[in-house]
Motif scaffolding. Sequence first.
Motif, short mmCIF file in Angstrom:
data_model
loop_
_atom_site.label_atom_id
_atom_site.label_comp_id
_atom_site.label_asym_id
_atom_site.label_seq_id
_atom_site.Cartn_x
_atom_site.Cartn_y
_atom_site.Cartn_z
N LYS A 6 0.81 -1.20 -0.03
CA LYS A 6 -0.18 -0.02 0.01
C LYS A 6 0.87 1.17 0.08
CE LYS A 6 -3.55 0.37 2.51
NZ LYS A 6 -4.47 -0.05 3.82
N SER A 7 2.19 1.09 0.31
CA SER A 7 2.97 2.30 0.17
C SER A 7 3.18 2.72 -1.29
CB SER A 7 4.25 2.10 0.95
OG SER A 7 4.94 1.19 0.54
N ALA A 8 2.89 1.88 -2.12
CA ALA A 8 3.21 2.10 -3.58
C ALA A 8 1.77 2.83 -3.98
CB ALA A 8 3.15 1.24 -4.27
N TYR A 9 0.59 2.88 -3.18
CA TYR A 9 -0.66 3.41 -3.62
C TYR A 9 -0.32 4.89 -3.74
CZ TYR A 9 -2.97 -1.10 -2.94
OH TYR A 9 -3.46 -2.33 -2.93
N ARG A 10 -1.43 5.68 -4.38
CA ARG A 10 -1.39 7.03 -4.59
C ARG A 10 -2.81 7.45 -4.66
NH1 ARG A 10 2.74 6.09 -2.97
NH2 ARG A 10 4.80 6.88 -3.52
N ARG A 11 -3.13 8.70 -4.31
CA ARG A 11 -4.33 9.39 -4.69
C ARG A 11 -5.00 9.18 -6.09
NH1 ARG A 11 -7.93 10.42 -0.62
NH2 ARG A 11 -6.59 10.86 1.33
N LEU A 12 -6.14 8.90 -6.47
CA LEU A 12 -6.69 8.57 -7.80
C LEU A 12 -7.19 9.93 -8.30
CD1 LEU A 12 -7.99 5.26 -7.34
CD2 LEU A 12 -5.90 5.77 -8.49
N PRO A 13 -6.66 10.68 -9.10
CA PRO A 13 -7.25 12.03 -9.62
C PRO A 13 -8.61 11.76 -10.18
CG PRO A 13 -5.03 11.81 -10.24
CD PRO A 13 -5.41 10.45 -9.86
N ASP A 14 -8.83 11.02 -10.88
CA ASP A 14 -10.26 10.65 -11.57
C ASP A 14 -11.27 9.90 -10.48
OD1 ASP A 14 -8.70 8.22 -11.31
OD2 ASP A 14 -9.53 7.48 -13.34
N ARG A 15 -10.73 9.53 -9.61
CA ARG A 15 -11.61 9.03 -8.52
C ARG A 15 -12.57 8.09 -9.12
NH1 ARG A 15 -15.07 12.46 -6.17
NH2 ARG A 15 -15.25 11.17 -4.33
N PRO A 16 -12.42 6.86 -9.83
CA PRO A 16 -13.15 6.21 -10.64
C PRO A 16 -14.47 5.60 -9.83
CG PRO A 16 -11.28 4.96 -10.36
CD PRO A 16 -10.94 6.22 -9.79
N THR A 17 -15.44 5.50 -10.30
CA THR A 17 -16.84 4.91 -9.75
C THR A 17 -16.65 3.37 -9.49
OG1 THR A 17 -18.10 4.40 -11.46
CG2 THR A 17 -18.15 6.69 -10.76
N LEU A 18 -16.92 2.93 -8.42
CA LEU A 18 -16.78 1.40 -8.06
C LEU A 18 -17.68 0.70 -9.15
CD1 LEU A 18 -17.08 1.06 -4.29
CD2 LEU A 18 -15.11 1.41 -5.71
N THR A 19 -18.87 1.29 -9.74
CA THR A 19 -19.75 0.57 -10.71
C THR A 19 -18.98 0.24 -12.17
OG1 THR A 19 -21.58 1.51 -9.82
CG2 THR A 19 -21.57 0.95 -12.09
N SER A 20 -18.10 1.46 -12.35
CA SER A 20 -17.32 1.30 -13.45
C SER A 20 -16.00 0.30 -13.25
CB SER A 20 -16.55 2.55 -14.20
OG SER A 20 -15.59 3.08 -13.15
N LEU A 21 -15.64 0.12 -12.26
CA LEU A 21 -14.46 -0.54 -12.09
C LEU A 21 -14.74 -2.19 -12.00
CD1 LEU A 21 -12.41 1.17 -8.94
CD2 LEU A 21 -11.87 1.01 -11.49
N TRP A 22 -16.07 -2.37 -11.49
CA TRP A 22 -16.42 -3.96 -11.15
C TRP A 22 -17.27 -4.26 -12.52
CZ3 TRP A 22 -14.50 -7.05 -8.19
CH2 TRP A 22 -13.70 -6.82 -7.11
#
Length: 465
Positions: A40-56
């Motif tokens: 998780k130290s490689a994770y970063r803020r996601l500028p586009d903040r994708p919707t969970l609906t689109s991700l799944w």
Amino acid sequence: MTTAPTTATTPAAVTPLPTLTPAADPSGPYQHYVYAYPHKSAYRRLPDRPTLTSLWAAEDKSALSLYLHIPFCEVRCGFCNLFTRIGAPDGLTGTYLDALERQATAVRDALGEGQDIRFATAAFGGGTPTFLTAPELERLCDIAESRMGARLDAIPLSVEASPATATADRLAVLADRGATRLSLGVQSFVEAEARAAVRPQRRADVEAALGRIRDARIPVLNIDLIYGIDGQTEDTWRHSLDAALAWEPEELYLYPLYVRPLTGLDRHRAASPGTDPAWDAQRLRLYRTGRDHLLARGYTQQSMRMFRRADAPPQGTDDYACQTDGMIGLGCGARSYTSALHYSFDYAVGMHAIRGIIDDYVATEDFTRAEVGHRMDAHEARRRHLLQSLLQAEGLAESDYRARFGQAPADDFGTELDVLDDRGWLSAADGRLRLTPEGLAHSDAVGPLLFSPAVRAAMAAYERK
């Protein structure tokens, strides 16, 4: 948990992997415990903040893993760098469960409807899930079942506990709701060693907790032990092993001690400790002592850390593979996996930052978007599959890798595999790549050697908090 992928598809051609020249091994055998990739130290803020609906939307949801995270402990051990806080002000556990239920509702809505949505395995972790009261544990199970649709009585359900919180009423709830595995963090049965690890506990209390767990008749008991504690010897290590074996646990996890930044033990060490060859040698010696002790007593080695009694009931499922299938994580310290994105909430180790993240989580009303994460391209997916397969004793079936990715592991990772082979850490036989016994002993150096340059850079740039 099976390592074979659940699908056998050949993707469209992808560009070649970037060449990686693994560095020498300057940091010794204990570099990084890789329980998930990337960290998780490689994770970063996601500028586009994708919707969970689109991700799944396009994901295979027929065999998912469900993880519920409870970020509370009655005490924080000196070695612990997990996402947890000590205690909870009045009402915080209730408001946390309120937020967890809001998140579960949003996530389940994002998954959509249909017969293809199924949870194949579940776990409650932390922190210490049994920090919750018995009624709160009932509510936690209700969230998993009623909100998420997981059938806890029909799938493997693992729960983490501590001796102080493994009370009869809590265990009764878990047993009644279908828990199949209870993992107890003991670390050492020697009270002086427990104090040295900043884990104050009396052996009598540990033994009483183990008795209550056995009385609850949860099918699998796992006991966590740690080696490398200050003052620990081979004799005291065997003493702890034998004390654990007296309870005939179905599983044992043997962890090397780490001193991580911002932990309790870190505050008491030298400002720039560097590597410690003597400590590395001690931990390797104790690892081998513990491994041989358990193998001689009918346990089989599943990984560097995990040992299972030969007659223990299976805990995995035939249709879930941690390398390839999706995971839904609920709670502010949980992570979720889709094929294209690993996502979570903000990450911290320091207590002040953790409290702030928990406060933000319980105040959140809208859980419909991913906020923090790491994009997984085709290269990272292959790297993750190789890494998480090799770190299991059964290794990687080359035919499975070829069926999923269209070419052999050596085509993608020849340089890294050659390094492992040159060090005597890798064997190839019967169509499988496996770590040798010495390779398993050095798993915490093997994992980091397989990190991608991009993940290494992101981890190195992470600002600790």
